[in-house]
Design a protein around this motif. Structure first.
Motif, short mmCIF file in Angstrom:
data_model
loop_
_atom_site.label_atom_id
_atom_site.label_comp_id
_atom_site.label_asym_id
_atom_site.label_seq_id
_atom_site.Cartn_x
_atom_site.Cartn_y
_atom_site.Cartn_z
N PRO A 75 -8.33 -127.39 -33.10
CA PRO A 75 -8.78 -126.64 -34.26
C PRO A 75 -9.41 -127.52 -35.33
O PRO A 75 -9.21 -128.74 -35.36
N GLU A 87 -9.79 -122.95 -37.94
CA GLU A 87 -10.61 -122.32 -36.90
C GLU A 87 -10.16 -122.86 -35.55
O GLU A 87 -10.27 -124.07 -35.29
N MET A 88 -9.65 -121.98 -34.68
CA MET A 88 -9.07 -122.40 -33.41
C MET A 88 -9.88 -121.82 -32.24
O MET A 88 -9.88 -120.61 -32.02
N PRO A 89 -10.60 -122.67 -31.48
CA PRO A 89 -11.26 -122.17 -30.26
C PRO A 89 -10.20 -121.69 -29.27
O PRO A 89 -9.10 -122.26 -29.17
N MET A 90 -10.54 -120.65 -28.52
CA MET A 90 -9.53 -120.06 -27.64
C MET A 90 -10.20 -119.38 -26.46
O MET A 90 -11.29 -118.81 -26.58
N THR A 91 -9.53 -119.45 -25.31
CA THR A 91 -9.93 -118.68 -24.14
C THR A 91 -8.75 -117.81 -23.73
O THR A 91 -7.63 -118.31 -23.57
N HIS A 108 -13.96 -115.68 -24.22
CA HIS A 108 -14.12 -116.89 -25.03
C HIS A 108 -14.34 -116.47 -26.48
O HIS A 108 -15.20 -115.64 -26.77
N ARG A 110 -13.01 -117.55 -30.94
CA ARG A 110 -12.29 -118.44 -31.84
C ARG A 110 -11.53 -117.58 -32.84
O ARG A 110 -11.95 -116.46 -33.15
N ASP A 132 -17.21 -114.58 -28.62
CA ASP A 132 -18.39 -115.28 -28.16
C ASP A 132 -18.98 -114.60 -26.92
O ASP A 132 -20.07 -114.03 -26.97
#
Length: 203
Positions: A75, A87-91, A108, A110, A132
């Motif tokens: 993040p 801000e945390m990228p996440m899948t 995909h 965030r 995304d």
């Protein structure tokens, strides 16, 4: 990661909050999950928009129906005193049956979090998903996922497969969620979040 004020230990605490919150959600540790939110916390995902307390209750049903895993990226955390933006990228990965075919869904996105510190503890005050793109594939490569182009008509490209997946399971997925296909909405969202935290605008 950056601090407007504070110490590196505060960054570590916020990072721990983010990772433990998702662990509790994926493991179904509901009483533990509740500890990571302020009493007024709100959450917006594809299929939910409301209080954290209600999110936990609805998540219990989703967890039983379609378990999911959240793969987290590193993040970006900005802290100003007792408030933070992360801000945390996440899948998101889900495996289940879609119209009789065993299928994998991968989304995909965030998560944009607002967090507040009370004493020594950080908790989430608001969480918004920003989508995304997503995919849906058969578990067996020889199979075909049974949907038609008409299934996707009117669905947002940033979360159309997730929208179809959740709709098939009886959940309402509105067309107004945050996604990269609507950049003006994201600019307003980030401006509001950073203003809330007393941080400089990110652009």
């Amino acid at each position: 990661m950056r601090l407007m004020s504070g110490t590196d230990s505060e960054l570590t605490k916020v990072l721990s909050l983010l990772t433990h919150e998702r662990q509790a959600r994926d493991r179904g540790w509901w009483s533990v999950l509740a500890r990571y939110y302020t009493p007024e916390a709100t959450i917006q995902t594809s299929w939910f928009d409301g209080t954290a307390a209600d999110y936990i209750e609805v998540s219990k049903r989703v967890f039983e129906q379609t378990p999911s895993n959240h793969r987290l990226g590193l993040p970006v955390i900005d802290i100003n005193g007792i408030r933070a933006i992360a801000e945390m990228p996440m899948t998101i990965e889900m495996r289940g049956t879609f119209r009789g075919v065993e299928t994998d869904l991968t989304a995909h996105l965030r998560m944009l979090h607002r967090a507040e510190r009370e004493g020594d503890a950080w908790r989430l005050d608001a969480t918004v998903a920003i989508f995304d793109h997503d995919t849906m594939t058969p578990v067996n490569p020889a199979a075909t996922v049974p949907f038609t182009p008409e299934d996707l008509q009117g669905r947002r490209p940033s979360y159309r497969m997730l929208s179809l997946w959740m709709t098939e399971r009886g959940y309402t997925v509105p067309n107004d969620r945050y996604g990269i296909d609507r950049p003006a909405d994201l600019t307003a969202l980030y401006n509001d979040a950073y203003t809330w935290a007393g941080l400089p605008q990110p652009h």
